[in-house]
Scaffold this active site. Structure first.
Site, PDB file in Angstrom:
ATOM      1  N   ASP A  58       0.859  -1.172   0.000  1.00 37.66           N
ATOM      2  CA  ASP A  58       0.000   0.000   0.000  1.00 37.66           C
ATOM      3  C   ASP A  58       0.896   1.223   0.000  1.00 37.66           C
ATOM      4  O   ASP A  58       2.045   1.164   0.438  1.00 37.66           O
ATOM      5  CB  ASP A  58      -0.895  -0.020   1.247  1.00 37.66           C
ATOM      6  N   ASP A  92      -1.827  -1.813   6.483  1.00 33.21           N
ATOM      7  CA  ASP A  92      -2.002  -1.382   7.869  1.00 33.21           C
ATOM      8  C   ASP A  92      -3.411  -0.887   8.134  1.00 33.21           C
ATOM      9  O   ASP A  92      -3.733  -0.508   9.254  1.00 33.21           O
ATOM     10  CB  ASP A  92      -0.994  -0.272   8.217  1.00 33.21           C
ATOM     11  N   ASP A 151      -7.375  -3.339   4.181  1.00 31.50           N
ATOM     12  CA  ASP A 151      -6.396  -4.325   3.726  1.00 31.50           C
ATOM     13  C   ASP A 151      -6.683  -5.729   4.260  1.00 31.50           C
ATOM     14  O   ASP A 151      -6.049  -6.692   3.823  1.00 31.50           O
ATOM     15  CB  ASP A 151      -4.984  -3.926   4.184  1.00 31.50           C
TER      16      ASP A 151
END
Length: 830
Positions: free
Chosen positions: A322, A570, A574
């Site tokens: 990410d 995080d 996700d």
């Protein structure tokens, strides 16, 4: 505070642990009193897991002592005692020491990881005695008032007492849709909060709720989920376990009934053959090496929820990351707010009419930020930057949702939204696209602030939005990001950047972080079919405007094409992709739900430590693979020699003590030290294939040398005791040749291991020769021994050469995977 009259039911499975208790319905601002908490605790109504996340010390001891092979060794030991062959019990101390090492290392690893888990256990914000406390989720009790906000996993079934949240129940239902929960609605444990904040009363705790089983499933490996290495070892142990019994029966019957050997000699020969076939130290070595790796990583503040991830990480060839929290710092700052033409026109009208409907853009954004809770880093940045406001009171608010990608505040005079330009402006987006792209190309994240001419219902916007301003935000790139991504590029690991932000913004950030092919980006909202997703995963590096469900799709598409995929994240969005990846990595500073779903948690939220985690995986797998080939040489030799003895109707030529001596100094001791050495080599091929092909030349050399020695010895009338001693020394010579080859390239430590083991073997053979059934050899035997010992080197060399050629041919037959190519893209796709 009001008491409820009903009593809590006493579950059958909790008989003797829980007793009926009084139910409470406290005010959400006050919570339970200390006395009420203690009452529930004493009655057994705490939020404890249904089963412990790891084995107890007793279970560890039991699992290491009561194994199938330990049972076989015990039976063999009893048989040797019955025939009075006590000197051949030398294998028992090795078995006992191996078992003790396994128990000690596993308990040490358990203690280290439990301390880490304790320090990083899921926590909850609870209201008690009118005060707010932070406690571990397992210390919560029935009827506690808990504050849930974005990123929190619901730790027990609860009922909303105040506030409003959007939750994702996909871990329970499989549906990724976000559900709004208001006062009186039920929150299911195992779901997680996507946005908003609420106070909720716990209605079912511990085993009464879903959370215990879900947490265990999220953390622990289920059946069939073992790593390739452990799965291969399991397969090897299974087949050896099946083979030893019939082979043992055949060898004993042949020696005792057909060769007319004594009962003692027949038992001794049979035990020697079986001991040689059992890889008693191999499985233990793998377990110990993985446990030591877990402890090493724990010292680097990397927490493993399971040891499988060590090997998987070492085999990863695609890493999905990410942008926020991985490439960039997990914080955001506002650069500035840019008014639109519509806003300036509205201000001009205000001035002409003398009204103050539209104050300054910063004040409007200040009102918006003040109304929202700081449940994500974007809102935190807005609150920090737009501190001044008019004090305008909101009628209702909608927290940011990763599905619709906007948040809203409704006042009496209308509703205002803030969110992703494409989702907020929709058909009007092309009017602003040029300006937005200019900012995005500079690496800014652009949000649109505007007035909504409709009713907000938490779903996708349908009515017109008048854009009032563009808010520019940015994340600082992590200090060691370039170095980290350069390492992965050198190791042949492809990077896929998957983000919910504008693809041009993400592409620029990825380029600045040094990610190869970062200019190849795509808007994920344009990928509608599975075929488009699969094609895009091969063609592009950066994916923007990705929804949570698409992240999961991307991981699945990569896995379906044969890639080993690691996913980092995080955020709450996700979690689904983390659970589907081969290896999942979460930042501890991110959401609790992500940390609980991941297999690896970076406790310092520092992605730059990932190369050292990968290197640890390579070290342990490569070293176990190398050491395993030492063990397998003995197994191949013993198995083939047993067949040779059965076919040619001869008694197995070795004694158990001799097998133990060779195993100790050419396999056990060096394998243990080699397994703990640094090793940065890339892992290639399948574990069992690699190990078998490395061991095959040595095993065949042993069989040919010892088999020929036995046949010629019988032909020239050499005694069985002489042959046994000569065969032992011959095996030692071949063993050190194999050890030397496996240890290449040599270094100081490997030389010390090699020389130390050779000295140990010579010492035992010279001064403890009676213990290990070694005797002086006759002249005939010495001559045969010299001939065959000279012959072993060219035989081993040519067998190694032949096996390597066969391996190369096999690789060519299978064909290698084509390297990933990046065709030139047309401008409109960049």
């Amino acid at each position: 505070m009001r008491k409820k009259k009903q009593r809590a039911a006493r579950p059958q499975e909790e008989a003797g642990k829980r007793i009926p208790t009084t139910r409470y319905n406290p005010d959400y601002r006050e919570g339970l009193t200390a006395q009420q908490v203690q009452e529930h605790r004493l009655h057994g109504w705490e939020n404890l897991s249904v089963e412990p996340p790891s084995k107890t010390a007793g279970e560890i001891i039991h699992s290491n002592v009561f194994t199938y092979f330990n049972l076989v060794f015990a039976v063999l030991g009893v048989l040797l005692c019955l025939v009075g062959s006590f000197r051949n019990l030398t294998f028992l101390p090795v078995v006992i020491i191996n078992t003790l090492i396994g128990i000690i290392q596993e308990i040490r690893a358990k203690n280290v990881l439990e301390k880490m888990n304790m320090l990083n256990a899921p926590h909850a914000k609870v209201i008690r005695d009118k005060r707010e406390w932070i406690v571990t989720s397992e210390t919560l009790v029935l009827d506690d008032i808990v504050v849930f906000s974005a990123g929190n996993q619901i730790c027990a079934d609860a009922i909303v007492a105040a506030g409003e949240v959007q939750v994702n129940e996909s871990l329970l239902t499989g549906e990724a849709d976000e559900i709004t929960k208001r006062k009186g609605d039920k929150l299911m444990s195992g779901s997680f909060v996507v946005s908003g904040q609420c106070h909720a009363r716990l209605d079912a705790v511990g085993e009464d709720s879903y959370i215990s089983r879900l947490t265990v499933e999220a953390k622990a490996m289920g059946e069939g989920e073992q790593s390739e290495m452990i799965r291969s070892l399991d397969k090897l142990v299974k087949w050896v376990g099946i083979a030893v019994i019939p082979i043992g029966v055949i060898l004993f019957s042949q020696s005792y009934f057909y060769n007319n050997e004594t009962f003692r000699s027949s038992i001794t020969a049979m035990v020697a053959a079986i001991i040689g076939m059992i890889p008693e130290g191999l499985y233990l070595l793998a377990s110990v090496a993985l446990a030591v790796s877990s402890m090493r990583l724990a010292k680097q503040n990397v927490l493993l929820h399971d040891m499988k991830s060590i090997e998987t990480l070492a085999r990863v060839n695609v890493l999905c990351v990410d942008k926020t929290g991985t490439i960039t710092e997990n914080k955001m700052s506002v650069h500035k707010a840019v008014p639109t033409k519509e806003y300036r026109k509205a201000r001009e009208k205000d001035e002409e009419s003398g009204e103050a409907k539209y104050p300054s853009l910063s004040l409007m954004l200040g009102d918006f930020a003040a109304a929202m809770s700081a449940d994500n880093i974007t809102m935190e940045a807005l609150k920090e930057y737009f501190k001044e406001n008019t004090g305008k009171k909101p009628v209702s608010i909608t927290s940011f949702s990763s599905t619709v990608k906007y948040s809203s505040v409704t006042y009496e005079d209308g509703a205002y939204v803030l969110g992703a330009p494409e989702m907020v402006l929709r058909e009007d987006y092309p009017r602003y696209q040029g300006k937005i792209q200019q900012y995005a190309q500079k690496g800014y994240r652009v949000l649109v602030f505007g007035q909504y001419h409709g009713v907000i219902d938490g779903k996708a916007l349908t009515d017109k939005v008048t854009a009032l301003g563009l808010v520019l935000l940015s994340n600082p790139i992590r200090d060691k990001a370039k170095e980290t991504f350069r390492y992965f590029a050198e190791q042949g690991v492809a990077i896929k950047v998957i983000s919910g932000d504008n693809p041009e913004t993400v592409s620029e950030v990825a380029r600045r972080a040094g990610i190869e092919h970062a200019e190849r980006f795509v808007d994920a909202s344009t990928l509608k079919t599975e075929e488009q997703v699969a094609e895009a995963m091969e063609k592009y590096t950066v994916f923007g405007r990705v929804t949570p469900n698409q992240k999961r799709q991307f991981v699945q598409a990569l896995k379906e094409t044969g890639h080993t995929v690691a996913m980092t994240g995080d955020g709450v969005n996700d979690v689904l992709a983390l659970k589907d990846a081969d290896c999942s990595i979460a930042m501890a500073s991110g959401s609790e739900a992500a940390a609980q779903a991941a297999q690896v948690v970076l406790l310092e939220s520092d992605f730059s430590c990932m190369p050292s985690v990968v290197l640890e995986g390579r070290r342990v797998v490569n070293n176990i693979q190398r050491s395993a080939s030492l063990f397998l040489v003995k197994n191949i030799f013993s198995f083939l020699l047993s067949i040779f003895a059965a076919v040619f109707m001869i008694t197995y030529p070795l004694e158990p003590a001799q097998v133990s001596l060779i195993s100790m100094f050419t396999i056990g001791v060096p394998a243990f030290f080699l397994a703990l050495e640094p090793n940065k080599s890339r892992i290639e091929g399948h574990f069992l294939t690699n190990v078998f092909l490395k061991a095959l030349p040595g095993g065949l050399t042993d069989v040919l040398a010892v088999g020929a020695l036995v046949i010629f010895g019988m032909t020239f009338g050499v005694g069985s005791t002489d042959i046994s001693t000569a065969a032992t020394i011959l095996l030692a010579i071949v063993g050190f040749m194999i050890l030397y080859k496996i240890s290449l390239p040599m270094n100081a430590l490997r030389r010390i291991i090699l020389i130390g083991c050779a000295i140990g073997l010579v010492f035992c053979g010279t001064f403890l020769n009676q213990w290990f059934a070694l005797s002086d050899m006759s002249t005939k035997c010495i001559m045969l021994f010299v001939v065959f010992s000279i012959a072993t080197e060219p035989v081993f060399r040519y067998l190694s050469f032949t096996v390597e050629k066969i391996r190369e041919w096999y690789r060519k037959m299978r064909g290698r995977e084509p390297e990933q190519t990046y065709p030139e893209l047309p401008d409109n796709e960049r």
